[in-house]
Design a protein around this motif. Structure first.
Motif, PDB file in Angstrom:
ATOM      1  N   ASN A   1       0.866  -1.181   0.000  1.00 50.13           N
ATOM      2  CA  ASN A   1       0.000   0.000   0.000  1.00 50.13           C
ATOM      3  C   ASN A   1       0.903   1.232   0.000  1.00 50.13           C
ATOM      4  O   ASN A   1       1.277   1.757   1.048  1.00 50.13           O
ATOM      5  N   PRO A   2       1.292   1.697  -1.172  1.00 47.80           N
ATOM      6  CA  PRO A   2       2.336   2.715  -1.266  1.00 47.80           C
ATOM      7  C   PRO A   2       1.896   4.101  -0.790  1.00 47.80           C
ATOM      8  O   PRO A   2       0.726   4.468  -0.861  1.00 47.80           O
ATOM      9  N   TYR A   3       2.842   4.849  -0.294  1.00 45.87           N
ATOM     10  CA  TYR A   3       2.651   6.251   0.064  1.00 45.87           C
ATOM     11  C   TYR A   3       4.022   6.920   0.046  1.00 45.87           C
ATOM     12  O   TYR A   3       5.051   6.243   0.007  1.00 45.87           O
ATOM     13  N   ARG A   4       4.038   8.235   0.079  1.00 46.74           N
ATOM     14  CA  ARG A   4       5.289   8.966  -0.010  1.00 46.74           C
ATOM     15  C   ARG A   4       5.779   9.384   1.370  1.00 46.74           C
ATOM     16  O   ARG A   4       4.996   9.513   2.311  1.00 46.74           O
ATOM     17  N   SER A   5       7.072   9.571   1.493  1.00 42.95           N
ATOM     18  CA  SER A   5       7.635  10.114   2.729  1.00 42.95           C
ATOM     19  C   SER A   5       7.061  11.500   2.959  1.00 42.95           C
ATOM     20  O   SER A   5       6.884  12.275   2.007  1.00 42.95           O
ATOM     21  N   LYS A   6       6.766  11.835   4.201  1.00 41.53           N
ATOM     22  CA  LYS A   6       6.085  13.096   4.466  1.00 41.53           C
ATOM     23  C   LYS A   6       6.963  14.305   4.179  1.00 41.53           C
ATOM     24  O   LYS A   6       6.496  15.337   3.685  1.00 41.53           O
ATOM     25  N   ASN A   7       8.240  14.224   4.539  1.00 41.62           N
ATOM     26  CA  ASN A   7       9.157  15.361   4.390  1.00 41.62           C
ATOM     27  C   ASN A   7       8.612  16.607   5.080  1.00 41.62           C
ATOM     28  O   ASN A   7       8.663  17.719   4.549  1.00 41.62           O
ATOM     29  N   GLY A   8       8.091  16.389   6.269  1.00 39.90           N
ATOM     30  CA  GLY A   8       7.536  17.481   7.067  1.00 39.90           C
ATOM     31  C   GLY A   8       7.391  17.035   8.504  1.00 39.90           C
ATOM     32  O   GLY A   8       7.600  15.863   8.848  1.00 39.90           O
ATOM     33  N   ALA A   9       7.012  17.958   9.371  1.00 39.69           N
ATOM     34  CA  ALA A   9       6.918  17.684  10.807  1.00 39.69           C
ATOM     35  C   ALA A   9       5.842  16.645  11.114  1.00 39.69           C
ATOM     36  O   ALA A   9       4.831  16.537  10.409  1.00 39.69           O
ATOM     37  N   PHE A  10       6.064  15.894  12.189  1.00 40.04           N
ATOM     38  CA  PHE A  10       5.064  14.958  12.687  1.00 40.04           C
ATOM     39  C   PHE A  10       3.887  15.744  13.262  1.00 40.04           C
ATOM     40  O   PHE A  10       4.058  16.710  14.005  1.00 40.04           O
ATOM     41  N   ASP A  11       2.670  15.303  12.946  1.00 43.81           N
ATOM     42  CA  ASP A  11       1.471  15.909  13.524  1.00 43.81           C
ATOM     43  C   ASP A  11       1.024  15.172  14.779  1.00 43.81           C
ATOM     44  O   ASP A  11       0.424  15.772  15.675  1.00 43.81           O
ATOM     45  N   THR A  12       1.269  13.875  14.829  1.00 45.89           N
ATOM     46  CA  THR A  12       0.906  13.061  15.989  1.00 45.89           C
ATOM     47  C   THR A  12       2.002  12.037  16.236  1.00 45.89           C
ATOM     48  O   THR A  12       2.766  11.697  15.331  1.00 45.89           O
TER      49      THR A  12
END
Length: 321
Positions: A169-180
């Motif tokens: 189930n592919p997705y991309r690296s967030k490259n941003g701050a953690f929200d939770t």
């Protein structure tokens, strides 16, 4: 005559079949009724415990507002002492029921969004102390840093979008701050067992945060597990720090040096002494003398002048205490 006997036999067989079917239906109905009754009772008990736990959260909020008024006042009259925000456990009663709650200042945890290649050693040490192999711990830290940085350059043991896009189930690296904190489950190497714990082994959930501000780990509110993860910290030094801050807040590098001893130089870049005014409240409600309760977690930001804001809420939250 023979035909009559055959008809009587067939009638008897039909009666037996009908009786059997009625017995099965009756038994099924009885089991279903009993199951639904137990489910209704369980739901009622769970709802009652949840309300008791939420009463514990409200008590904690009241204590935090009280702390905002009295924490810097000396002397404080007996009975007006401010609540501690280092995980100290408090209890309260509601009729014959009871709740247990504790408060932890988020600045005493490892801030995922402030993590760097240098301070990543603290999180790696935490993972190792909780039973994770060093090489796996280092790989998780690299993956955490890759997840939140702003590029697609992969660290030695980390992961970027090319890895995550190859998953079923592919997705991309967030490259941003953690929200939770729960977002860690999307990071390579992290599992529910590592995050939340398994059996009697705790996870890292209660020792990391995404809400604290910068300034290092507040040694006055850091859980024992976080203190033990600081470079240069020994079990004896942890005990001294816990004992020291039980008497008075540690307010300076000199006081921390006196409490921590010889390993102070190694830990000094990663520590601080400032409170964030952002807290995690954990409250568990119990009915009468029951040993199993219902746990609620709530993130509370105290904004001053008697105002606060809920930044996080989870119900139920983890195992009962």
């Amino acid at each position: 005559m023979r035909m009559m006997r055959n008809e009587k036999g067939f009638a008897l067989l039909m009666v037996l079949w009908i009786t059997t079917i009625l017995m099965v239906v009756s038994l099924s109905f009885s089991i279903m009724t009993r199951t639904e009754t137990h489910a209704a009772l369980s739901f009622k008990e769970g709802t009652g415990k949840r309300f008791i736990a939420e009463a514990g959260v409200q008590r904690a909020i009241m204590e935090l507002l009280h702390r905002g008024v009295y924490k810097n006042k000396q002397p404080v009259l007996e009975g007006n002492e401010p609540v501690r925000v280092d995980g100290t456990r408090y209890t309260g009663n509601l009729g014959g029921d009871r709740y247990v709650f504790d408060i932890v200042d988020e600045s005493g945890k490892i801030n995922l969004n402030s993590l760097t290649d240098r301070s990543g050693v603290v999180m790696s040490n935490l993972l190792v102390n909780l039973g994770i192999k060093r090489e796996d711990a280092d790989a998780i830290v690299d993956a955490v840093l890759d997840w939140k940085d702003g590029d697609e350059l992969r660290r030695l043991h980390g992961a970027e979008s090319d890895y995550y896009m190859s998953l079923p189930n592919p997705y991309r690296s967030k490259n941003g701050a953690f929200d939770t904190v729960e977002e860690l489950l999307m990071v390579k190497g992290m599992t529910p067992e590592i995050l939340y714990g398994k059996s009697r082994r705790p996870g890292i959930f209660d020792f990391v945060t995404v809400r604290a501000r910068g300034g290092g780990i507040n040694v006055n509110s850091a859980p024992r597990e976080v203190l033990a993860a600081l470079p240069g910290m020994t079990d004896e030094a942890v005990n001294r720090v816990m004992e020291f801050r039980g008497l008075a807040e540690i307010r300076s590098q000199e006081e921390m040096r006196a409490a921590a001893g010889g390993g102070f130089a190694l830990m000094s870049p990663f520590i601080g002494f400032s409170e964030a005014n952002i807290y995690m409240v954990t409250a568990t409600g119990y009915r009468k003398d029951e040993r199993h309760g219902f746990t609620v977690k709530a993130g509370i930001m105290v904004e001053g002048s008697g105002k606060y804001r809920c930044t996080y809420y989870k119900s139920p939250a983890g195992s009962t205490r």
